[in-house]
Scaffold this motif. Structure first.
Motif, PDB file in Angstrom:
ATOM      1  N   VAL A  47       0.835  -1.199   0.000  1.00 56.81           N
ATOM      2  CA  VAL A  47       0.000   0.000   0.000  1.00 56.81           C
ATOM      3  C   VAL A  47       0.873   1.252   0.000  1.00 56.81           C
ATOM      4  O   VAL A  47       0.604   2.223  -0.733  1.00 56.81           O
ATOM      5  N   ILE A  48       1.924   1.239   0.789  1.00 58.77           N
ATOM      6  CA  ILE A  48       2.838   2.381   0.845  1.00 58.77           C
ATOM      7  C   ILE A  48       3.524   2.580  -0.499  1.00 58.77           C
ATOM      8  O   ILE A  48       3.696   3.711  -0.963  1.00 58.77           O
ATOM      9  N   ALA A  49       3.907   1.468  -1.163  1.00 61.77           N
ATOM     10  CA  ALA A  49       4.525   1.577  -2.484  1.00 61.77           C
ATOM     11  C   ALA A  49       3.564   2.205  -3.490  1.00 61.77           C
ATOM     12  O   ALA A  49       3.957   3.037  -4.316  1.00 61.77           O
ATOM     13  N   HIS A  50       2.295   1.843  -3.411  1.00 63.06           N
ATOM     14  CA  HIS A  50       1.288   2.436  -4.292  1.00 63.06           C
ATOM     15  C   HIS A  50       1.157   3.934  -4.039  1.00 63.06           C
ATOM     16  O   HIS A  50       1.097   4.740  -4.983  1.00 63.06           O
ATOM     17  N   LYS A  51       1.139   4.331  -2.772  1.00 57.42           N
ATOM     18  CA  LYS A  51       1.054   5.753  -2.436  1.00 57.42           C
ATOM     19  C   LYS A  51       2.280   6.507  -2.932  1.00 57.42           C
ATOM     20  O   LYS A  51       2.178   7.643  -3.415  1.00 57.42           O
ATOM     21  N   LEU A  52       3.453   5.888  -2.812  1.00 60.50           N
ATOM     22  CA  LEU A  52       4.677   6.517  -3.293  1.00 60.50           C
ATOM     23  C   LEU A  52       4.629   6.756  -4.801  1.00 60.50           C
ATOM     24  O   LEU A  52       5.059   7.793  -5.285  1.00 60.50           O
ATOM     25  N   ARG A  53       4.100   5.777  -5.532  1.00 58.89           N
ATOM     26  CA  ARG A  53       4.008   5.931  -6.988  1.00 58.89           C
ATOM     27  C   ARG A  53       3.106   7.091  -7.372  1.00 58.89           C
ATOM     28  O   ARG A  53       3.361   7.776  -8.357  1.00 58.89           O
ATOM     29  N   ARG A  54       2.050   7.300  -6.607  1.00 62.16           N
ATOM     30  CA  ARG A  54       1.159   8.428  -6.894  1.00 62.16           C
ATOM     31  C   ARG A  54       1.802   9.757  -6.502  1.00 62.16           C
ATOM     32  O   ARG A  54       1.552  10.782  -7.118  1.00 62.16           O
ATOM     33  N   LEU A  55       2.638   9.737  -5.482  1.00 63.38           N
ATOM     34  CA  LEU A  55       3.159  10.961  -4.889  1.00 63.38           C
ATOM     35  C   LEU A  55       4.388  11.519  -5.591  1.00 63.38           C
ATOM     36  O   LEU A  55       4.498  12.718  -5.800  1.00 63.38           O
ATOM     37  N   SER A  56       5.309  10.645  -5.964  1.00 63.26           N
ATOM     38  CA  SER A  56       6.617  11.120  -6.393  1.00 63.26           C
ATOM     39  C   SER A  56       7.005  10.545  -7.750  1.00 63.26           C
ATOM     40  O   SER A  56       6.785   9.360  -8.008  1.00 63.26           O
ATOM     41  N   PRO A  57       7.619  11.357  -8.623  1.00 56.30           N
ATOM     42  CA  PRO A  57       8.080  10.836  -9.904  1.00 56.30           C
ATOM     43  C   PRO A  57       9.259   9.863  -9.761  1.00 56.30           C
ATOM     44  O   PRO A  57       9.439   8.992 -10.595  1.00 56.30           O
ATOM     45  N   GLY A  58      10.045   9.976  -8.712  1.00 54.55           N
ATOM     46  CA  GLY A  58      11.167   9.071  -8.485  1.00 54.55           C
ATOM     47  C   GLY A  58      10.819   7.942  -7.534  1.00 54.55           C
ATOM     48  O   GLY A  58      11.655   7.481  -6.762  1.00 54.55           O
ATOM     49  N   ALA A  59       9.588   7.464  -7.615  1.00 54.03           N
ATOM     50  CA  ALA A  59       9.089   6.494  -6.639  1.00 54.03           C
ATOM     51  C   ALA A  59       9.811   5.153  -6.717  1.00 54.03           C
ATOM     52  O   ALA A  59      10.082   4.535  -5.682  1.00 54.03           O
TER      53      ALA A  59
END
Length: 105
Positions: free
Chosen positions: A83-95
């Motif tokens: 879930v955190i990885a999914h949020k990171l992908r939405r949040l940051s271009p360098g996810a």
């Protein structure tokens, strides 16, 4: 017939104006007024500043969110890490780099 307050103009520091043409009943109480003031204040804050200042504000907010997600990731289980990885992908271009560095996958 109830008493009404009429809001017309709210000015901010940059001299811009937000026009509101709302009739508000006078007997709604202070909580309604506090909500209304907060809404108008948010409108003025989002309009304020140059593009660079808005960009910097977004970067600061993003870094705060990344810090919180990193702290949660250290304590989380595998499903929570997904879930955190999914949020990171939405949040940051360098996810993807962050996901590898934080060992979320």
């Amino acid at each position: 017939m109830p008493n009404f307050y009429r809001l017309s103009k709210v000015g901010d520091l940059a001299g811009k104006e937000t026009l509101t043409n709302m009739a508000i009943p006078a007997n709604l109480g202070t909580s309604y007024w506090q909500i209304l003031v907060n809404i108008i204040r948010r409108q003025l804050e989002t309009m304020a500043g140059t593009e660079r200042q808005r960009e910097l504000r977004r970067r600061r907010n993003r870094s705060k969110k990344l810090t919180l997600l990193q702290k949660k990731a250290e304590k989380s289980s595998k499903t929570e890490k997904a879930v955190i990885a999914h949020k990171l992908r939405r949040l940051s271009p360098g996810a993807e780099q962050l996901i590898k560095a934080w060992k979320l996958v």
